[in-house]
Write a protein that holds these residues in place. Structure first.
Motif, PDB file in Angstrom:
ATOM      1  N   LYS A   1      -8.607  12.110  -2.450  1.00 47.61           N
ATOM      2  CA  LYS A   1      -7.195  12.312  -2.523  1.00 47.61           C
ATOM      3  C   LYS A   1      -6.325  12.737  -1.364  1.00 47.61           C
ATOM      4  O   LYS A   1      -5.233  12.938  -1.796  1.00 47.61           O
ATOM      5  CB  LYS A   1      -6.862  13.449  -3.712  1.00 47.61           C
ATOM      6  N   ARG A   2      -6.577  12.296  -0.191  1.00 53.08           N
ATOM      7  CA  ARG A   2      -5.886  12.349   0.913  1.00 53.08           C
ATOM      8  C   ARG A   2      -6.068  11.024   1.641  1.00 53.08           C
ATOM      9  O   ARG A   2      -7.097  10.721   2.269  1.00 53.08           O
ATOM     10  CB  ARG A   2      -6.483  13.527   1.759  1.00 53.08           C
ATOM     11  N   TYR A   3      -5.054  10.640   2.053  1.00 49.90           N
ATOM     12  CA  TYR A   3      -4.802   9.298   2.999  1.00 49.90           C
ATOM     13  C   TYR A   3      -3.703   9.029   3.487  1.00 49.90           C
ATOM     14  O   TYR A   3      -2.698   9.274   2.691  1.00 49.90           O
ATOM     15  CB  TYR A   3      -5.544   8.211   2.071  1.00 49.90           C
TER      16      TYR A   3
ATOM     17  N   VAL B   1       2.946   5.776   4.854  1.00 49.82           N
ATOM     18  CA  VAL B   1       2.897   6.525   3.466  1.00 49.82           C
ATOM     19  C   VAL B   1       1.946   7.183   3.340  1.00 49.82           C
ATOM     20  O   VAL B   1       0.840   7.203   3.802  1.00 49.82           O
ATOM     21  CB  VAL B   1       2.858   5.214   2.124  1.00 49.82           C
TER      22      VAL B   1
ATOM     23  N   SER C   1      -7.556   3.443  -9.763  1.00 57.01           N
ATOM     24  CA  SER C   1      -7.356   2.874  -8.307  1.00 57.01           C
ATOM     25  C   SER C   1      -8.593   2.449  -7.510  1.00 57.01           C
ATOM     26  O   SER C   1      -9.446   3.472  -7.314  1.00 57.01           O
ATOM     27  CB  SER C   1      -6.323   3.453  -7.447  1.00 57.01           C
TER      28      SER C   1
ATOM     29  N   VAL D   1       3.730  15.844   2.247  1.00 58.54           N
ATOM     30  CA  VAL D   1       4.332  15.384   0.841  1.00 58.54           C
ATOM     31  C   VAL D   1       4.425  16.790   0.015  1.00 58.54           C
ATOM     32  O   VAL D   1       4.718  16.814  -1.289  1.00 58.54           O
ATOM     33  CB  VAL D   1       3.804  14.358   0.394  1.00 58.54           C
ATOM     34  N   ARG D   2       4.056  17.956   0.674  1.00 57.89           N
ATOM     35  CA  ARG D   2       4.082  19.336  -0.085  1.00 57.89           C
ATOM     36  C   ARG D   2       5.041  20.067   0.669  1.00 57.89           C
ATOM     37  O   ARG D   2       5.326  20.333   1.467  1.00 57.89           O
ATOM     38  CB  ARG D   2       2.802  19.673   0.450  1.00 57.89           C
TER      39      ARG D   2
ATOM     40  N   THR E   1      -0.242  10.372   1.294  1.00 61.93           N
ATOM     41  CA  THR E   1      -0.670  10.689   0.013  1.00 61.93           C
ATOM     42  C   THR E   1      -1.687  12.073  -0.031  1.00 61.93           C
ATOM     43  O   THR E   1      -2.716  12.045   0.660  1.00 61.93           O
ATOM     44  CB  THR E   1      -1.462   9.539  -1.176  1.00 61.93           C
ATOM     45  N   GLY E   2      -1.450  13.006  -0.700  1.00 63.10           N
ATOM     46  CA  GLY E   2      -2.256  14.088  -0.587  1.00 63.10           C
ATOM     47  C   GLY E   2      -2.182  14.901   0.482  1.00 63.10           C
ATOM     48  O   GLY E   2      -2.781  16.100   0.809  1.00 63.10           O
TER      49      GLY E   2
ATOM     50  N   TYR F   1      -2.252  -2.534   2.586  1.00 58.76           N
ATOM     51  CA  TYR F   1      -2.276  -1.569   3.635  1.00 58.76           C
ATOM     52  C   TYR F   1      -2.636  -2.227   4.951  1.00 58.76           C
ATOM     53  O   TYR F   1      -3.989  -2.746   5.262  1.00 58.76           O
ATOM     54  CB  TYR F   1      -3.320  -0.338   3.398  1.00 58.76           C
TER      55      TYR F   1
END
Length: 756
Positions: free
Chosen positions: A598-600, A613, A531, A620-621, A615-616, A581
């Motif tokens: 890996k975090r956004y 949304v 990506s 989301v955990r 991510t990371g 985005y």
């Protein structure tokens, strides 16, 4: 014929009738190098036959036949101890039978049949060939209730195959409520259960944790009561076999599949916070169990004595909930479709290594090539590479384009002919090979793995076009597994050079694509494996989308030219525009100015509405509290929409300290081993679990002024300052840092908090 193995194939015909195929003609066998044949004969490999087959590197082999499948392991081990390599000496007998015939789940039967004893049709030694057929299986969900220690079966619910009923233990002096079938003793109840399953004649038995609990308890209690638990279409009691590796326990019932609801859910990669029936049914169906909460076993036993109608309703509801979940997500259909793709039985399709093994062996057979025995050589100690990740540029950006490569690793396999059979360990001078950035070399002719992928791509496209979600999902799962198995030492085709070739090409093409985009004047903000996040440089979202279309077209054409010029291959790489985005926030690592990988977080338009949304991030955990997840989502919502964050945080802290949000302060974490195995350290969830009489696998706990305590059983006040420091501060800090705010000032604290 006495002393000969018999292959049994159970199934369902197009007519819906059950069938059994018995084949006595197949012999257990494996292969040896022709050069080792004489030395191997005295070690149990004496029944040797000439073979035209060869190894991967072209060496001739002989075929060794044995009397029974159980004869193979001891002979194989003797040969390996003597330093004699074997080939395909570990393939299960029935799997070898199917692989050599190319049969994957469905088959055509040629020959005369006759009625069977417990099946509708019986064939002996017919001719078989592969076929395309998707059956609709009859599913029966079962659920049992027991005393708290599972030493007595109180009732069994059955739902499906036209039934919705409960078999209820009803000792003398007790009555069964309406709708329940009474049994005077546990022995009668167990025998009645077996009779009822055979009458309903399902193709599939299911339940929630049905193997490890329901069927295991039923089998144990049946043995204790002297009742043969025969549930199948053939002779033989239900057998439970322990799981191996990541595979769970399996129940073997002649002529029937046992599919555990939890395993079907996990195998479909459905991610949930908890996989308990209560949590899953609440999440997916909006309905839960009728008896919930702590010490449920005691509540059920009390109800069995005082309110048997409630037990019956509770038991039947649990069985029905499983059916409803499986039907809603089409999980049985997905297992069947994966079986048709891989050739594995539906209860084993979650094993990606076994699936690849079967498919590749099936393709090797017509080529006259044999594969090495799995585990015959130690795994190479080579470092496995992963996808490339750029260091992001922290900040808040507008109109950012997300591009990704459609099925990157399968596309690389197709493009560069990456294949175990086509791999050349020691290239000769002048050989025309495709050489990866890591130095691994491959032949240019069509390989087995690239052809497998080539066949799957159009099948998935056709399934998507037809709206067949089940087939599309099954194909996606299979294709995505190919890279992983090549890098897994337990796979017979494990080769780190091949796996690293895939990731090295992926890294090179990601970097090349970034450079091409930036050479055209656009800035790449971040990239990860397949990506790229590209700044559109446009204020209007419509104009940004037009930029995306131009970039996709130009990049795909440029990539095709680059691959043709450098490697002389036809590109199968397809870059797609994934999302726009409207806002993208790339945070810094905590305590530093460098971007966090890996975090956004972002604001994208979904179904006509802007949505946040993540991510990371913590939201989301599942090992973060609901408080942290809700707060983080709200903070980013405010950041993207230009709303103040400090008043929100101040009010949130006030509500936390006032005890208004206690239900959001629960941690959940799974036990990875038994409690007595935690010796070196005692993590908080373990400390809480040790305070429970019967802890489950997933532990819910809170942090109190006395430390970790089980949720719902805390004897001390909650430690609110812990939650501010360990939950709220970490999720708030990136947003506050961007806006130049201090946490303590934002929450309006007058006293010093030891937060750092």
């Amino acid at each position: 014929m006495a002393g000969r193995p018999v292959v049994h194939l159970w199934g369902v015909l197009e007519t819906g009738e059950s069938f059994l195929v018995r084949d006595r003609r197949f012999r257990p066998h494996f292969y040896l190098l022709d050069a080792d044949a004489e030395r191997a004969a005295p070690l149990g490999a004496a029944d040797q036959h000439p073979s035209r087959r060869t190894t991967f590197d072209g060496r001739p082999v002989v075929r060794v036949e044995l009397t029974l499948p159980s004869d193979t392991p001891p002979v194989r081990e003797r040969l390996h101890r003597a330093g004699i390599p074997t080939f395909q000496a570990d393939v299960p007998f029935a799997m070898l039978y199917l692989a050599e015939r190319g049969i994957r789940g469905s088959l055509a039967i040629h020959g005369e049949s006759r009625p069977g004893r417990r099946v509708d049709r019986l064939w002996d030694d017919p001719e078989l060939e592969p076929a395309e057929y998707r059956p609709r299986l009859r599913v029966l969900s079962i659920d049992i209730e027991t005393d708290p220690r599972a030493r007595r079966v109180l009732s069994v619910a059955l739902h499906g195959c036209g039934a919705s009923e409960v078999l209820l233990g009803t000792p003398a002096g007790m009555t069964a409520p309406g709708g329940a079938t009474p049994f005077a003793t546990e022995r009668d109840l167990l025998a009645g259960f077996g009779d009822r399953v055979r009458q309903l004649d399902p193709d599939v038995l299911t339940g929630w944790n049905v193997v490890d609990f329901d069927l295991s308890v039923l089998a144990r209690r049946a043995a204790a009561r002297g009742v043969p638990l025969e549930l199948g279409r053939g002779r033989g009691v239900t057998r439970i076999t322990a799981g191996r590796g990541r595979e769970g326990a399996r129940a073997r019932i002649p002529g029937r599949l046992v599919l555990d609801g939890i395993q079907l859910l996990r195998g479909a990669f459905v991610r949930l916070e908890s996989y308990s029936l209560e949590a899953v049914s609440r999440e997916l169906l909006g309905e839960g169990k009728l008896i919930a909460g702590g010490d449920r076993g005691r509540k059920i036993l009390d109800a069995f004595r005082d309110d048997r109608e409630r037990v019956v309703e509770y038991n039947l509801t649990d069985a029905r909930l499983v059916t409803d979940i499986l039907e809603k997500l089409e999980l049985v259909e997905l297992a069947v479709e994966r079986s048709r793709l891989t050739g594995l039985p539906p209860d084993r399709v979650a094993s990606s290594v076994a699936a690849f093994d079967f498919l590749y062996l099936s393709a090797l057979h017509p080529r006259g090539i044999v594969a090495p025995t799995a585990g015959a050589r130690p795994p190479d100690e080579v470092q496995m590479g992963g996808g490339h990740v750029f260091v992001p540029e922290p900040g808040l950006y507008r109109n950012v384009l997300l591009f990704d490569v459609r099925s990157l690793y399968p596309s690389l396999i197709r493009t560069f002919q990456i294949d175990p059979l086509g791999y050349v360990a020691e290239p000769g001078p002048g050989e025309d090979l495709v050489v990866a950035p890591n130095g691994a070399a491959f032949r240019r002719q069509d390989g087995i793995l690239p052809r497998m992928v080539e066949e799957l791509f159009p099948r998935r496209a056709a399934a998507q076009a037809a709206g067949d979600r089940v087939a599309s999902h099954a194909i996606k799962i299979l294709m995505n597994s190919f890279f992983g198995v090549l890098g897994t030492p337990v796979c017979r085709f494990f080769n780190p050079e091949i796996a690293n070739a895939i990731t090295s090409w992926g890294r090179e093409l990601l970097i090349w694509s970034r450079d091409w985009i930036e050479a055209g004047g656009r800035r790449v903000l971040y990239g990860d494996t397949d990506s790229l996040f590209v700044e559109a440089g446009e204020d209007d979202p419509g104009a940004a989308r037009r930029v995306a279309a131009e970039l996709v077209s130009g990049l795909n054409a440029a990539l095709a030219r680059h691959l043709a010029e450098r490697w002389r291959v036809e590109s199968r790489i397809e870059v797609e525009f994934e999302d726009l985005y409207l806002k993208l926030f790339l945070p810094s690592v905590r305590g530093g100015g460098r971007g966090a990988r890996k975090r956004y977080a972002g604001l994208v338009e979904r179904e006509g509405e802007p949505r946040v949304v993540l991510t990371g991030l913590e939201a989301v955990r599942r090992d973060w509290t609901e408080l942290a997840r809700r707060a983080q989502r709200e903070l980013y919502e405010r950041l993207f929409r230009g709303r103040p964050v400090a008043p929100y945080l101040a009010d949130l802290v006030r509500r936390i300290r006032a005890g208004e949000l206690d239900d959001q302060l629960v941690y959940r974490k799974a036990l990875r081993k038994s409690l007595d195995q935690y010796t070196a350290t005692t993590p908080p969830h373990v400390a809480a679990a040790r305070q429970l009489r019967r802890p489950g696998r997933l532990i819910s706990y809170v942090i109190t002024t006395a430390g970790p305590e089980p949720a719902g059983h805390a004897a001390n006040p909650l430690d609110y300052e812990h939650y501010l420091e360990r939950q709220l501060l970490p999720v708030a800090e990136p947003v506050l840092a961007f806006e130049g705010l201090d946490f303590r000032k934002a929450i309006g604290d007058d006293h010093q908090l030891d937060l750092f």
